[in-house]
Design a protein around this motif. Structure first.
Motif, mmCIF file in Angstrom:
data_model
loop_
_atom_site.group_PDB
_atom_site.id
_atom_site.type_symbol
_atom_site.label_atom_id
_atom_site.label_comp_id
_atom_site.label_asym_id
_atom_site.label_seq_id
_atom_site.Cartn_x
_atom_site.Cartn_y
_atom_site.Cartn_z
ATOM 1 N N ALA A 33 -13.477 72.372 23.925
ATOM 2 C CA ALA A 33 -13.780 73.350 22.813
ATOM 3 C C ALA A 33 -12.378 74.080 22.548
ATOM 4 O O ALA A 33 -11.908 74.295 21.439
ATOM 5 N N ALA A 36 -8.987 72.251 21.895
ATOM 6 C CA ALA A 36 -8.822 71.556 20.496
ATOM 7 C C ALA A 36 -8.537 72.890 19.566
ATOM 8 O O ALA A 36 -7.898 72.565 18.535
ATOM 9 N N GLN A 39 -4.356 76.748 19.694
ATOM 10 C CA GLN A 39 -3.569 77.922 19.560
ATOM 11 C C GLN A 39 -2.727 78.484 20.579
ATOM 12 O O GLN A 39 -1.711 79.286 20.382
ATOM 13 N N SER A 91 4.401 69.035 15.589
ATOM 14 C CA SER A 91 3.442 70.242 15.057
ATOM 15 C C SER A 91 3.281 71.160 16.183
ATOM 16 O O SER A 91 3.274 72.391 16.093
ATOM 17 N N GLN A 166 -2.912 63.238 7.839
ATOM 18 C CA GLN A 166 -2.605 64.693 8.409
ATOM 19 C C GLN A 166 -1.081 64.481 9.260
ATOM 20 O O GLN A 166 -0.622 65.618 9.627
ATOM 21 N N SER A 191 -4.910 59.978 15.328
ATOM 22 C CA SER A 191 -4.197 61.401 15.198
ATOM 23 C C SER A 191 -2.598 61.195 15.843
ATOM 24 O O SER A 191 -2.169 62.072 15.736
ATOM 25 N N ARG B 236 -15.355 59.491 13.681
ATOM 26 C CA ARG B 236 -14.669 60.971 13.898
ATOM 27 C C ARG B 236 -15.837 62.045 14.188
ATOM 28 O O ARG B 236 -16.146 62.594 13.383
ATOM 29 N N PRO B 239 -15.410 67.145 17.722
ATOM 30 C CA PRO B 239 -13.801 67.344 18.643
ATOM 31 C C PRO B 239 -12.695 66.706 17.839
ATOM 32 O O PRO B 239 -11.678 67.206 18.141
ATOM 33 N N ILE B 242 -11.415 68.292 14.798
ATOM 34 C CA ILE B 242 -11.032 69.658 15.258
ATOM 35 C C ILE B 242 -9.498 69.143 15.502
ATOM 36 O O ILE B 242 -8.459 69.802 15.178
ATOM 37 N N TYR B 243 -9.318 68.064 16.278
ATOM 38 C CA TYR B 243 -7.983 67.989 16.933
ATOM 39 C C TYR B 243 -7.072 67.251 15.739
ATOM 40 O O TYR B 243 -5.572 67.509 16.002
ATOM 41 N N LEU B 244 -7.513 66.689 14.926
ATOM 42 C CA LEU B 244 -6.770 66.063 13.670
ATOM 43 C C LEU B 244 -6.579 67.212 12.774
ATOM 44 O O LEU B 244 -5.249 67.396 12.286
ATOM 45 N N GLN B 245 -7.574 68.020 12.471
ATOM 46 C CA GLN B 245 -7.280 69.126 11.397
ATOM 47 C C GLN B 245 -6.130 70.178 11.951
ATOM 48 O O GLN B 245 -5.481 70.917 11.163
ATOM 49 N N ARG B 246 -6.085 70.445 13.390
ATOM 50 C CA ARG B 246 -5.037 71.368 13.904
ATOM 51 C C ARG B 246 -3.658 70.881 13.682
ATOM 52 O O ARG B 246 -2.757 71.745 13.584
ATOM 53 N N GLU B 247 -3.324 69.638 13.279
ATOM 54 C CA GLU B 247 -2.191 69.126 12.687
ATOM 55 C C GLU B 247 -1.584 69.731 11.497
ATOM 56 O O GLU B 247 -0.391 70.157 11.414
ATOM 57 N N ALA B 250 -4.553 74.800 10.416
ATOM 58 C CA ALA B 250 -5.099 75.588 11.713
ATOM 59 C C ALA B 250 -6.489 76.432 11.402
ATOM 60 O O ALA B 250 -7.159 76.459 12.412
ATOM 61 N N VAL B 254 -9.811 76.085 13.520
ATOM 62 C CA VAL B 254 -10.317 77.180 14.348
ATOM 63 C C VAL B 254 -11.781 77.295 13.939
ATOM 64 O O VAL B 254 -12.740 77.624 14.655
ATOM 65 N N SER B 257 -14.103 74.929 15.396
ATOM 66 C CA SER B 257 -14.245 75.115 16.615
ATOM 67 C C SER B 257 -15.203 76.207 17.107
ATOM 68 O O SER B 257 -15.930 76.133 17.968
#
Lengths: 275, 284
Positions: A33, A36, A39, A91, A166, A191, B236, B239, B242-247, B250, B254, B257
């Motif tokens: 969690a 992921a 940050q 990134s 993305q 990804s 998908r 989790p 989340i891993y993909l969106q982070r690219e 952010a 978050v 998450s």
């Protein structure tokens, strides 16, 4: 009742191991969690530690092979300097640098992630484009489905894996499929480009779209097929010295090596195009 | 619990910890415990501080987010059901029978707990994948596991099964075999003993094991990524989203998450309040 004590220890042991297991499991869950969220900066030492002998190079994962070679050459030429390479997705690296990770040089796999670093003025001067990369169709050895063009991937029967839009390789995939005027019915949008390659190497997927350099790296396990529309999405790799560098001279020298003749030759050997 | 009251009191030897005298805990334990708690809670606070609350509703209700959340809940439910179906017999065999190699078997069965999930994903790939041990057999029957929701359920079941087995085995050992033996001497067949005596007795342990498995399924990432792929609405899960969106986004990563953390907290609280950890873990 000679059995009683033995059973007791067995119960205790099970109890202890279950407790441990649950704790472990909880930790796993938390790790998933939290990591992921992406940050957190790397657990690197604080940027205040100025040890002149170290050069931290943050580079896109696709540069792994070539920069490892070039770093070894660099250390031969500059015996006092130790090059520390940090390879990850561009990134991720940009996020790490923005969060204060001690980097001297940043080599990104696309201009967008370099822009994240140059925008707040963290790069010294204009980044230099030192390499290019294009997409290639990757298929299992022997090309069992006889794929010859990008249009072949529009076939529902062919299980194609691509990058998600993305990420940079996914953006490039969108560009080339638009150029070809096709829609790829992908069974998975990964990804990272390594995940795409992995699915083809393992035989789960019939075809994938990855970079030329990835196919070259996986030589023997897969085959690469050039396609006409690849030129629509040429990926530029920019490199820059960072303002916060604790070792600006070494950083400058490293950038010069990568962008110079020796760097160009090494890049070409690994399948990169040079601008 | 008619069965409980029907049994003479002296059989109930489980000590009542609530009334037992407690030895004091050494004073130095407290600051360390506090440090541990802070270590766990602070990152959560750090994440909550990053949430863009203004856009939070849009971020978590986007089509992709809802598809991921829905898929996660569906697959975790299916995987938990599978864990219950396979886990109860496994726990029974481990707790109620003895045979050579039982200890080794237990360790092996619990392996997914300590394996990195990516390794689990690779193992599944080389077993159920198209070129895996069983892949061609499945393909012959027209079953395609690769890149399907089935693959997600397999990955989740693989990593979550040990949670259920452990919880239930602990509960079975704590419950003991006296009531079962009594039922058997009264003429009940094994299946009837299991249904009317054993399972009701260990129900709290079973429940908490199931909820823990569900939580582990929700958080599954590595094995799914390696084995199932990532396609909206199909493979998908939250989790992976989340891993993909982070690219690129952010804020969305978050926000999602936080949703996952909230779901996990609700689930863990549920176990705590309903069943309690003690019977599930066999520590009383």
């Amino acid at each position: 009742m000679g059995h009683a004590p033995r059973r007791n220890t067995a119960v205790k042991r099970t109890a202890r191991s279950s407790l441990l297991a649950v704790l472990l499991g909880g930790a796993l869950l938390a790790t998933t969690a939290c990591s992921a969220a992406g940050q957190g900066p790397q657990g690197a030492p604080a940027s205040g530690s100025v040890s002149s002998g170290e050069l931290n190079v943050f580079a896109a994962a696709s540069l792994n092979g070539v920069l490892t070679d070039l770093a070894a050459d660099f250390e031969d030429d500059h015996p006092d300097v130790t090059v520390r390479l940090n390879f990850a997705g561009s990134s991720d690296l940009a996020t790490q640098i923005l969060s204060g990770a001690p980097a001297d040089v940043f080599a990104s796999a696309n201009p967008e992630n370099m822009d994240k670093v140059t925008a707040p003025g963290m790069a010294a001067g204009e980044p230099v484009t030192f390499a290019t990369n294009v997409l290639q169709i990757v298929v299992p050895v022997g090309n069992p489905h006889g794929i010859t063009s990008l249009a072949d991937l529009a076939d529902q029967q062919i299980k194609t894996v691509i990058c998600a839009p993305q990420v940079p390789c996914g953006a490039a995939t969108q560009k080339v499929s638009q150029e070809a005027g096709i829609e790829i019915p992908a069974v998975s949008e990964e990804s990272s480009v390594t995940d795409v390659l992995g699915k083809v190497v393992s035989g789960e997927a019939d075809a994938g779209l990855v970079y030329v350099t990835d196919v070259k790296n996986a030589q023997g396990d897969v085959e690469g097929i050039d396609f006409a529309e690849a030129g629509a999405a040429v990926n530029d790799y920019p490199i820059a010295r960072l303002v916060e560098s604790a070792n600006p001279d070494a950083a400058e020298a490293f950038v010069a090596l990568v962008t110079g003749p020796e760097g160009r030759k090494a890049l070409a050997d690994y399948g990169f195009g040079t601008p | 619990m008619a069965t409980t009251t029907a049994v003479p009191d002296r059989v109930n030897t489980v000590p009542d910890t609530a009334t037992a005298v407690r030895a004091p805990v050494p004073y130095w334990v407290y600051p360390l415990a506090a440090a541990g708690a802070i270590f766990v809670l602070l990152p959560l606070a750090g994440m909550a501080a990053r949430v863009n609350w203004q856009e939070f509703p849009q971020l978590v209700t986007s089509e992709a987010s809802l598809a991921a959340l829905g898929l996660s809940l569906r697959t975790a439910t299916a995987s938990t059901a599978l864990c219950i179906v396979l886990g109860i017999p496994m726990a029974l065999v481990l707790a109620r029978s003895s045979f050579p190699g039982q200890q080794v078997l237990r360790s092996l069965v619990l392996l997914p707990l300590v394996l990195p999930p990516v390794v689990g994903g690779l193992a599944l790939l080389y077993t159920f994948g198209r070129r895996g041990l069983l892949g061609s057999t499945f393909e012959a029957f027209g079953l395609q596991i690769a890149f399907s929701t089935t693959a997600v359920v397999l990955a989740q079941t693989f990593v979550a099964l040990p949670f259920l087995v452990l919880s239930l085995e602990g509960a079975l050992r704590t419950a003991g075999t006296r009531y079962e033996a009594a039922a058997a001497t009264l003429g009940a067949r094994p299946s009837r003993v299991l249904r009317t005596v054993t399972l009701p007795l260990v129900l709290p342990g079973l429940l908490s094991g199931a909820v823990l498995s569900f939580a582990r399924c929700l958080g599954e990432f590595g094995a799914t990524l390696t084995f199932a792929g990532s396609l909206q609405g199909v493979t998908r899960t939250l989790p992976l989203e989340i891993y993909l969106q982070r690219e690129t986004d952010a804020d969305a990563a978050v926000a999602l998450s936080l949703v996952l953390v909230v779901v996990a907290v609700v689930v863990v609280t549920l176990v705590h309040s309903r069943a309690g950890w003690a019977p599930a873990l066999g520590v009383r």
